[in-house]
Design an enzyme around this catalytic site. Sequence first.
Site, PDB file in Angstrom:
ATOM      1  N   ARG A  52      63.691 115.162  -4.753  1.00 28.50           N
ATOM      2  CA  ARG A  52      64.834 114.502  -4.146  1.00 28.50           C
ATOM      3  C   ARG A  52      65.246 113.240  -4.873  1.00 28.50           C
ATOM      4  NH1 ARG A  52      65.989 115.207   1.350  1.00 28.50           N
ATOM      5  NH2 ARG A  52      64.980 117.151   1.735  1.00 28.50           N
TER       6      ARG A  52
ATOM      7  N   ASP B 247      74.974 115.267   6.560  1.00 28.85           N
ATOM      8  CA  ASP B 247      74.265 115.441   7.827  1.00 28.85           C
ATOM      9  C   ASP B 247      74.987 114.791   9.008  1.00 28.85           C
ATOM     10  OD1 ASP B 247      72.272 116.949   6.686  1.00 28.85           O
ATOM     11  OD2 ASP B 247      70.631 115.579   7.180  1.00 28.85           O
TER      12      ASP B 247
ATOM     13  N   TYR C   7      56.581 125.227  -4.173  1.00 31.79           N
ATOM     14  CA  TYR C   7      57.292 125.415  -5.445  1.00 31.79           C
ATOM     15  C   TYR C   7      56.963 124.289  -6.424  1.00 31.79           C
ATOM     16  CZ  TYR C   7      61.010 122.665  -2.944  1.00 31.79           C
ATOM     17  OH  TYR C   7      61.724 121.756  -2.210  1.00 31.79           O
TER      18      TYR C   7
HETATM   19  P1  FAD Z   1      70.887 111.166   4.581  1.00 30.76           P
HETATM   20  O1  FAD Z   1      70.049 111.629   3.474  1.00 30.76           O
HETATM   21  O2  FAD Z   1      70.294 111.014   5.927  1.00 30.76           O
HETATM   22  O3  FAD Z   1      71.520 109.774   4.122  1.00 30.76           O
HETATM   23  C1  FAD Z   1      72.140 108.895   5.017  1.00 30.76           C
HETATM   24  C2  FAD Z   1      72.197 107.529   4.346  1.00 30.76           C
HETATM   25  O4  FAD Z   1      72.986 106.652   5.131  1.00 30.76           O
HETATM   26  C3  FAD Z   1      70.824 106.890   4.211  1.00 30.76           C
HETATM   27  O5  FAD Z   1      70.698 106.341   2.917  1.00 30.76           O
HETATM   28  C4  FAD Z   1      70.831 105.818   5.300  1.00 30.76           C
HETATM   29  O6  FAD Z   1      70.025 104.712   4.986  1.00 30.76           O
HETATM   30  C5  FAD Z   1      72.297 105.447   5.338  1.00 30.76           C
HETATM   31  N1  FAD Z   1      72.755 104.958   6.637  1.00 30.76           N
HETATM   32  C6  FAD Z   1      72.492 105.505   7.853  1.00 30.76           C
HETATM   33  N2  FAD Z   1      73.087 104.805   8.821  1.00 30.76           N
HETATM   34  C7  FAD Z   1      73.762 103.795   8.206  1.00 30.76           C
HETATM   35  C8  FAD Z   1      74.573 102.734   8.690  1.00 30.76           C
HETATM   36  N3  FAD Z   1      74.815 102.585   9.993  1.00 30.76           N
HETATM   37  N4  FAD Z   1      75.118 101.882   7.798  1.00 30.76           N
HETATM   38  C9  FAD Z   1      74.886 102.036   6.463  1.00 30.76           C
HETATM   39  N5  FAD Z   1      74.108 103.025   5.954  1.00 30.76           N
HETATM   40  C10 FAD Z   1      73.566 103.891   6.814  1.00 30.76           C
HETATM   41  N6  FAD Z   1      68.673 120.469   1.803  1.00 30.76           N
HETATM   42  C11 FAD Z   1      68.902 121.256   0.721  1.00 30.76           C
HETATM   43  O7  FAD Z   1      70.055 121.350   0.260  1.00 30.76           O
HETATM   44  N7  FAD Z   1      67.890 121.956   0.129  1.00 30.76           N
HETATM   45  C12 FAD Z   1      66.608 121.892   0.593  1.00 30.76           C
HETATM   46  O8  FAD Z   1      65.701 122.526   0.036  1.00 30.76           O
HETATM   47  C13 FAD Z   1      66.328 121.073   1.730  1.00 30.76           C
HETATM   48  N8  FAD Z   1      65.078 120.983   2.224  1.00 30.76           N
HETATM   49  C14 FAD Z   1      64.827 120.173   3.282  1.00 30.76           C
HETATM   50  C15 FAD Z   1      63.521 120.080   3.768  1.00 30.76           C
HETATM   51  C16 FAD Z   1      63.230 119.260   4.850  1.00 30.76           C
HETATM   52  C17 FAD Z   1      61.806 119.198   5.367  1.00 30.76           C
HETATM   53  C18 FAD Z   1      64.277 118.500   5.451  1.00 30.76           C
HETATM   54  C19 FAD Z   1      63.996 117.581   6.597  1.00 30.76           C
HETATM   55  C20 FAD Z   1      65.587 118.595   4.977  1.00 30.76           C
HETATM   56  C21 FAD Z   1      65.879 119.431   3.899  1.00 30.76           C
HETATM   57  N9  FAD Z   1      67.188 119.552   3.386  1.00 30.76           N
HETATM   58  C22 FAD Z   1      67.423 120.357   2.315  1.00 30.76           C
HETATM   59  C23 FAD Z   1      68.320 118.833   4.025  1.00 30.76           C
HETATM   60  C24 FAD Z   1      68.726 117.585   3.265  1.00 30.76           C
HETATM   61  O9  FAD Z   1      67.610 116.761   3.078  1.00 30.76           O
HETATM   62  C25 FAD Z   1      69.798 116.804   4.037  1.00 30.76           C
HETATM   63  O10 FAD Z   1      70.762 117.689   4.533  1.00 30.76           O
HETATM   64  C26 FAD Z   1      70.487 115.786   3.130  1.00 30.76           C
HETATM   65  O11 FAD Z   1      69.542 114.923   2.561  1.00 30.76           O
HETATM   66  C27 FAD Z   1      71.525 114.990   3.912  1.00 30.76           C
HETATM   67  O12 FAD Z   1      72.071 113.989   3.087  1.00 30.76           O
HETATM   68  P2  FAD Z   1      73.042 112.896   3.704  1.00 30.76           P
HETATM   69  O13 FAD Z   1      73.380 111.996   2.568  1.00 30.76           O
HETATM   70  O14 FAD Z   1      74.133 113.526   4.462  1.00 30.76           O
HETATM   71  O15 FAD Z   1      72.165 112.121   4.788  1.00 30.76           O
END
Ligand code: FAD
Length: 422
Positions: free
Chosen positions: A109, A293, A216
Amino acid sequence: AGQVRDADVVVVGGGIGGLANALALTLKGLRVRVLERAHRFGEVGAGLQIAPNCTRILHRWGLLEEVTSLGVRPEAIVMRDALGGDVLTRLDLRDVERRYGFPYLVIHRSDLHGALLRACRRAGVDLVDDVTVTGYEQTGEGAAAIHAGGREAGAVVVAADGLHSVARRLLSDDEPVSSAYVAYRGAVPFAQVAHLDVQPKDVVVHVGPRCHFVQYPLRHGEMFNQVAVFESPKALAGEADWGTPDELDAAFAATGERVRAALPLMWRDRWWRMFDREPIDTWVRGRVALTGDAAHPPLQYLAQGAVMAVEDAYVLAEHVARRTSAAGVDWDAALAAYDAVRPVHCRRVQTTARAWGRLWHHDGEEREWRDAVLRGRDVYDYTYVDWLFGPTALTPEELPPMFPGYDDGPAQSHYGAPKQGF
Ligand code: FAD
């Protein structure tokens, strides 16, 4: 806050989703500022699988070579029964690469996040850390993100603030849904698993009753990533303290030697409780748009969570580019076009991920039926993969049916009438 005085777009959250959006919009000529609550931009966790529908987009952004060099191109995805240990079915990832034109990769990641972060810096994204956004407001010309130090305004605010999104409250009063499943992770030097019966070039998923185990390689095979996922009896009983290491051991006690021998290598000091949310049909409120997410947290069984966030970024930026003229960007049209296609696709992924998880976790006769069906599957049948790994749809009309004979329609019935914008 940052050096750029006025941003066209404010992105809230600097995870994979936020950075992907910032990069995609900057590559289209916009000035983007990212607000991240943490003290520094980074990612926690271990490995990530990224399918061809993501690597295709990374290629367009000029990042595929770097990302490929940081990750591993596994040879196959192999599904095994966690109890008996035998192979149930597989995907030949060399054939997948030929079919879809882009590779299936596994990557740490922090390596994917790092590649996006460097690309954002090169492109001139204004990255601001230590800012926690607490609210949003629509302004005359756009929207603003509110934080303790003031507000950051732009024509649009893209909210990539993850599962516990504050921005989502503009659109829904829903809460994360607990699956009662918990994940343990562990990425270790390969030397630590070399004596075990592992497949160093494949993604292996061992499916068992109320549990599964994923393995993996990472970083050119120098590291080995493992994920152990199981249903927590304490969660089902409503206890607050659920998912603890004693439950990990109990959950895998009946699995075969291959899985049990690898379990002691899991990190035991932290674990991830698995939540998703009910899909919602619109992610845009005025000039605030959800992504990643915040918009569509899935259970991880299809490994498409981060992939969907990258697709969101690509789709939004393409619609922005198509609606840019000398007069500027027609933001309302671009957001409507984004909102017409992405929620439909991501709803399918979220609901399919839940169903896929139930299939993995079958017990008793259902497990025997599942094993028989998977053993009989033609390894080169892509019926259940095409709708995911094919090119990312930009319009509802481009969305393929989920699979032949199961057409929930690109934009029909339970989604309401096709949304406007086209
Ligand atoms: P996040 O990674 O949650 O990032 C949100 C960001 O916003 C963070 O940096 C946080 O600090 C910041 N933030 C939050 N609130 C605020 C606020 N109020 N003000 C300012 N900043 C804020 N996905 C895949 O595609 N392939 C995989 O193999 C896979 N495997 C996974 C395995 C596991 C066990 C898990 C739990 C998830 C997996 N996922 C996988 C899913 C993937 O990790 C997430 O869908 C992805 O990381 C979401 O990214 P995001 O940027 O939307 O959210």
